[in-house]
Design a protein around this motif. Structure first.
Motif, PDB file in Angstrom:
ATOM      1  N   SER A 105      94.848  89.316  24.155  1.00 58.68           N
ATOM      2  CA  SER A 105      93.574  89.990  23.955  1.00 58.68           C
ATOM      3  C   SER A 105      93.771  91.513  23.927  1.00 58.68           C
ATOM      4  N   ALA A 106      94.593  92.002  24.854  1.00 60.58           N
ATOM      5  CA  ALA A 106      94.848  93.444  24.919  1.00 60.58           C
ATOM      6  C   ALA A 106      95.602  93.919  23.666  1.00 60.58           C
ATOM      7  N   MET A 107      96.565  93.122  23.211  1.00 59.67           N
ATOM      8  CA  MET A 107      97.294  93.445  21.981  1.00 59.67           C
ATOM      9  C   MET A 107      96.341  93.508  20.796  1.00 59.67           C
ATOM     10  N   GLY A 108      95.442  92.525  20.733  1.00 57.38           N
ATOM     11  CA  GLY A 108      94.483  92.445  19.629  1.00 57.38           C
ATOM     12  C   GLY A 108      93.513  93.622  19.643  1.00 57.38           C
ATOM     13  N   ALA A 133      91.618 100.750  24.439  1.00 59.42           N
ATOM     14  CA  ALA A 133      91.133  99.400  24.116  1.00 59.42           C
ATOM     15  C   ALA A 133      92.026  98.365  24.793  1.00 59.42           C
ATOM     16  N   PHE A 134      93.323  98.607  24.727  1.00 58.64           N
ATOM     17  CA  PHE A 134      94.287  97.714  25.378  1.00 58.64           C
ATOM     18  C   PHE A 134      93.992  97.620  26.876  1.00 58.64           C
ATOM     19  N   ALA A 135      93.855  98.793  27.511  1.00 54.68           N
ATOM     20  CA  ALA A 135      93.677  98.842  28.963  1.00 54.68           C
ATOM     21  C   ALA A 135      92.378  98.153  29.380  1.00 54.68           C
ATOM     22  N   MET A 136      91.316  98.353  28.597  1.00 55.10           N
ATOM     23  CA  MET A 136      90.047  97.705  28.938  1.00 55.10           C
ATOM     24  C   MET A 136      90.155  96.192  28.786  1.00 55.10           C
ATOM     25  N   ALA A 137      90.778  95.759  27.691  1.00 50.94           N
ATOM     26  CA  ALA A 137      90.862  94.311  27.438  1.00 50.94           C
ATOM     27  C   ALA A 137      91.689  93.623  28.515  1.00 50.94           C
ATOM     28  N   MET A 138      92.810  94.226  28.893  1.00 51.45           N
ATOM     29  CA  MET A 138      93.644  93.584  29.922  1.00 51.45           C
ATOM     30  C   MET A 138      92.957  93.646  31.281  1.00 51.45           C
ATOM     31  N   SER A 139      92.324  94.767  31.596  1.00 48.20           N
ATOM     32  CA  SER A 139      91.614  94.877  32.880  1.00 48.20           C
ATOM     33  C   SER A 139      90.563  93.776  33.018  1.00 48.20           C
ATOM     34  N   ASN A 140      89.877  93.491  31.918  1.00 52.26           N
ATOM     35  CA  ASN A 140      88.802  92.497  31.964  1.00 52.26           C
ATOM     36  C   ASN A 140      89.294  91.092  32.260  1.00 52.26           C
ATOM     37  N   LEU A 141      90.552  90.819  31.957  1.00 55.06           N
ATOM     38  CA  LEU A 141      91.050  89.444  32.126  1.00 55.06           C
ATOM     39  C   LEU A 141      92.052  89.307  33.270  1.00 55.06           C
ATOM     40  N   LEU A 142      92.211  90.365  34.063  1.00 57.27           N
ATOM     41  CA  LEU A 142      93.127  90.282  35.209  1.00 57.27           C
ATOM     42  C   LEU A 142      92.704  89.138  36.129  1.00 57.27           C
ATOM     43  N   ILE A 190      92.278  76.073  24.979  1.00 54.79           N
ATOM     44  CA  ILE A 190      91.723  76.302  23.642  1.00 54.79           C
ATOM     45  C   ILE A 190      90.565  77.297  23.712  1.00 54.79           C
ATOM     46  N   LYS A 191      89.646  77.056  24.643  1.00 53.55           N
ATOM     47  CA  LYS A 191      88.462  77.931  24.682  1.00 53.55           C
ATOM     48  C   LYS A 191      88.753  79.258  25.373  1.00 53.55           C
ATOM     49  N   ARG A 192      89.794  79.323  26.169  1.00 49.38           N
ATOM     50  CA  ARG A 192      90.144  80.636  26.749  1.00 49.38           C
ATOM     51  C   ARG A 192      90.571  81.600  25.651  1.00 49.38           C
ATOM     52  N   ASN A 193      91.060  81.087  24.546  1.00 47.63           N
ATOM     53  CA  ASN A 193      91.400  81.966  23.423  1.00 47.63           C
ATOM     54  C   ASN A 193      90.155  82.607  22.826  1.00 47.63           C
ATOM     55  N   VAL A 194      89.041  81.910  22.917  1.00 43.45           N
ATOM     56  CA  VAL A 194      87.770  82.483  22.459  1.00 43.45           C
ATOM     57  C   VAL A 194      87.459  83.733  23.270  1.00 43.45           C
ATOM     58  N   VAL A 195      87.601  83.607  24.582  1.00 48.86           N
ATOM     59  CA  VAL A 195      87.357  84.760  25.452  1.00 48.86           C
ATOM     60  C   VAL A 195      88.296  85.902  25.079  1.00 48.86           C
ATOM     61  N   GLY A 196      89.541  85.560  24.792  1.00 49.17           N
ATOM     62  CA  GLY A 196      90.527  86.576  24.412  1.00 49.17           C
ATOM     63  C   GLY A 196      90.110  87.324  23.156  1.00 49.17           C
ATOM     64  N   SER A 197      89.676  86.592  22.138  1.00 46.51           N
ATOM     65  CA  SER A 197      89.292  87.222  20.864  1.00 46.51           C
ATOM     66  C   SER A 197      88.048  88.087  21.010  1.00 46.51           C
ATOM     67  N   VAL A 198      87.033  87.516  21.641  1.00 46.13           N
ATOM     68  CA  VAL A 198      85.757  88.225  21.765  1.00 46.13           C
ATOM     69  C   VAL A 198      85.933  89.476  22.625  1.00 46.13           C
ATOM     70  N   ASN A 199      86.678  89.323  23.702  1.00 47.66           N
ATOM     71  CA  ASN A 199      86.969  90.466  24.584  1.00 47.66           C
ATOM     72  C   ASN A 199      87.705  91.566  23.805  1.00 47.66           C
ATOM     73  N   THR A 250      85.217  93.439  21.485  1.00 47.50           N
ATOM     74  CA  THR A 250      84.268  94.312  22.184  1.00 47.50           C
ATOM     75  C   THR A 250      84.984  95.516  22.797  1.00 47.50           C
ATOM     76  N   CYS A 251      86.205  95.301  23.290  1.00 48.68           N
ATOM     77  CA  CYS A 251      86.961  96.437  23.862  1.00 48.68           C
ATOM     78  C   CYS A 251      87.384  97.419  22.770  1.00 48.68           C
ATOM     79  N   ALA A 252      87.726  96.911  21.589  1.00 48.61           N
ATOM     80  CA  ALA A 252      88.054  97.803  20.475  1.00 48.61           C
ATOM     81  C   ALA A 252      86.829  98.641  20.115  1.00 48.61           C
ATOM     82  N   ASP A 253      85.680  98.004  20.079  1.00 46.28           N
ATOM     83  CA  ASP A 253      84.443  98.745  19.790  1.00 46.28           C
ATOM     84  C   ASP A 253      84.170  99.796  20.861  1.00 46.28           C
ATOM     85  N   MET A 254      84.380  99.420  22.115  1.00 47.91           N
ATOM     86  CA  MET A 254      84.152 100.396  23.200  1.00 47.91           C
ATOM     87  C   MET A 254      85.068 101.605  23.027  1.00 47.91           C
TER      88      MET A 254
END
Lengths: 216, 307
Positions: B176-179, B197-206, B222-231, B234-238
């Motif tokens: 998620s952070a890479m994405g 964006a990386f730091a926010m995405a990884m922080s959110n999933l610690l 499977i569905k945890r990947n959904v959280v990864g993508s959406v996160n 949103t972090c890229a937008d932030m």
């Protein structure tokens, strides 16, 4: 900080049959190392799992993955999920053991793969560190023990005369010293932990001065 | 080799180059390969990602051998097509792609590990949205993957990317952070914004644990990947909006590593804790393997052990 991941394709890749990069694609890679070090017809395979591998090898397809590697399949080969049946049909005796102890090489994703025929027996202790990348931390070649530092590339060279100094010169700063040498009655086996992928010309030269060479 | 994210950001900023270009230069040097070969190889990875997502979300979809999961990407595709969604079509495109990719993985189809197979749907989920929204060319999609790999390599070398050593935060969290970082780059953000964006995405999933039911890569992977993508999106937008994480990316990676080491074995890809240990999870395992196959490894201190 480690430098075990050195290529972009260690991170984006490999292309593989699922379901797990560490327990499936990495397991194929460990089996393949055993295959490449044995390079002879195989009669029997014994796979011993430790920790996470012992707990989840069935669900993660680790059994068929290791045997795929032993048979020389690519991680994306369509035959990967069928490898255990294919190998047994070829007459291989295959045993999987779930060891209850901790990994002897200090990693939760550990497999020890033993390959046997009438003439020889080798064991490779490998761990799958994530994303399909593996380390080889111990190798037993017919009773001779090697303990590489882990990350690939690792080079094994057999020669019927001492070539240590020549290997030092050839690979220069591209290996972590010390190199390991086992001296037998009529030949020498060298093991070098390389830092970067060697140039093809270096491997050709090393092959020229040796009886046998395996670059893992 | 670039050793830290700060190192990547400083160099990219000073040289006025995108981070993807820095990592391509490093790859050329270390692999003794040409730019063309490296670019083409990444292109093949992209092709596999696109094919997997298509396979999982078209026709009847795919089902895993255990029958526990599958055919839900198709359900999502139908729901999207009906047009009455809550989170909007863009976000649900990421959801559909992420599910489709990991359903293909669970069904023993061909996928590209990014960085792992269990987290293979996260980056494609992000990329499918960017491709549509920003009208990315094939080369820009490949650039996205190079940028993501630069960030992933630093996580892999400083912390870990395996569930068995770091939990799911190391897999889907890293993906998620890479994405998030790569999304910022292809959207025209600065290297520093990529790092935010990386730091926010990884922080959110610690702290996200790895607790796969029956030791499979199906529930909840499977569905945890959904959280990864959406996160990631949103972090890229932030980051593009100018929001920052306050804790620098490299320190977030160190925190992820320590949390991973502190996780008990039962929550690190052993299938012994979390959702795997619920009555339903145990029942699924019994049904599939016909017996209780768990063994109990000695719990030992992790001191002195590598990741």
């Amino acid at each position: 900080m480690t430098n075990r991941y050195r290529s972009v394709f260690d991170i984006i890749g490999p292309i593989m049959i699922g379901p797990s990069s560490s327990h499936t694609a990495g397991a194929v890679a460990i089996g393949h190392v055993a295959n490449r070090l044995f390079h002879a017809p195989i009669k029997e395979v014994v796979v011993r799992y430790f920790e996470s591998f012992a707990q989840t090898h069935r669900g993660h397809g680790t059994d068929y993955a290791i045997i795929s590697g032993v048979l020389g399949f690519d991680p994306a080969d369509r035959r990967v999920p069928l490898a255990v049946d294919l190998a047994r049909r070829q007459g291989l005796k295959i045993t999987f053991i779930e060891d209850q102890g901790l990994s002897p090489i200090g990693h939760p994703n550990t497999a020890a793969v033993t390959l046997i025929n009438a003439e020889k027996e080798i064991t490779v202790w490998g761990c799958s560190v994530g994303g399909g990348t593996i380390e080889i931390r111990k190798v037993d070649l017919n009773g001779l023990i090697f303990t590489p530092q882990g990350p690939l590339p690792i080079l094994f060279v057999e020669a019927n005369q001492p070539i240590g100094a020549a290997l030092d010169q050839l690979f220069g700063e591209n290996y972590r010293r010390p190199r390991v040498t086992h001296q037998l009655a009529d030949h020498y086996i060298y093991q070098l932990d390389l830092l970067d992928r060697p140039f093809p010309e270096q491997i050709d030269q090393a092959r020229g001065m040796s009886q046998d060479l395996t670059l893992l | 080799m670039y050793e830290t994210i700060a190192d990547l950001v400083t160099t990219a900023t000073a040289q006025h180059q995108p981070i993807s270009e820095l990592i391509i230069a490093q790859e050329i040097k270390l692999s003794h390969s040409s730019r063309e070969i490296i670019w083409a190889t990444m292109g093949k990875n992209l092709d596999v990602m696109i094919a997997a997502a298509k396979k999982g979300s078209s026709g009847q979809g795919v089902q895993s051998a255990t029958g526990l999961t599958g055919r839900e990407a198709v359900l999502m595709a139908k729901y999207r097509a009906a047009g009455k969604t809550l989170s909007g079509d863009t976000m649900l495109r990421a959801v559909e792609t992420a599910i489709a990719t990991n359903e293909v993985n669970a069904s023993m189809g061909i996928i590209c590990a990014t960085p792992t197979a269990g987290s293979a749907g996260t980056l494609p989920g992000v990329l499918s949205v960017l491709t549509e929204r920003l009208d990315l060319t094939r080369n820009q999609q490949i650039q996205f993957l190079f940028c993501a790999s630069a960030f992933g390599m630093i996580v892999a070398n400083h912390a870990m990317i395996a569930g068995a050593t770091g939990g799911c935060q190391a897999e889907v969290g890293s993906a998620s952070a890479m994405g998030a970082a790569a999304a910022v780059e292809v959207a025209g953000g600065t290297p520093q914004q990529c790092a935010e964006a990386f730091a926010m995405a990884m922080s959110n999933l610690l702290g996200l644990v790895c607790d796969p039911v029956a030791g499979l890569v199906e529930i909840p992977c499977i569905k945890r990947n959904v959280v990864g993508s959406v996160n990631a999106l949103t972090c890229a937008d932030m980051a593009l909006a100018g929001l920052t994480n306050k804790i620098p990316a490299d320190e977030v990676i160190s925190a992820m590593k320590r949390i991973g080491q502190d996780l008990p074995t039962s929550l690190r890809e052993t299938g012994l804790g979390g959702l795997a240990a619920t009555p339903t999870g145990i029942e699924m395992k019994m049904k599939i393997f016909g017996e209780d196959v768990s063994i109990h490894a000695e719990e030992g201190p992790d001191e002195g052990r590598e990741n």
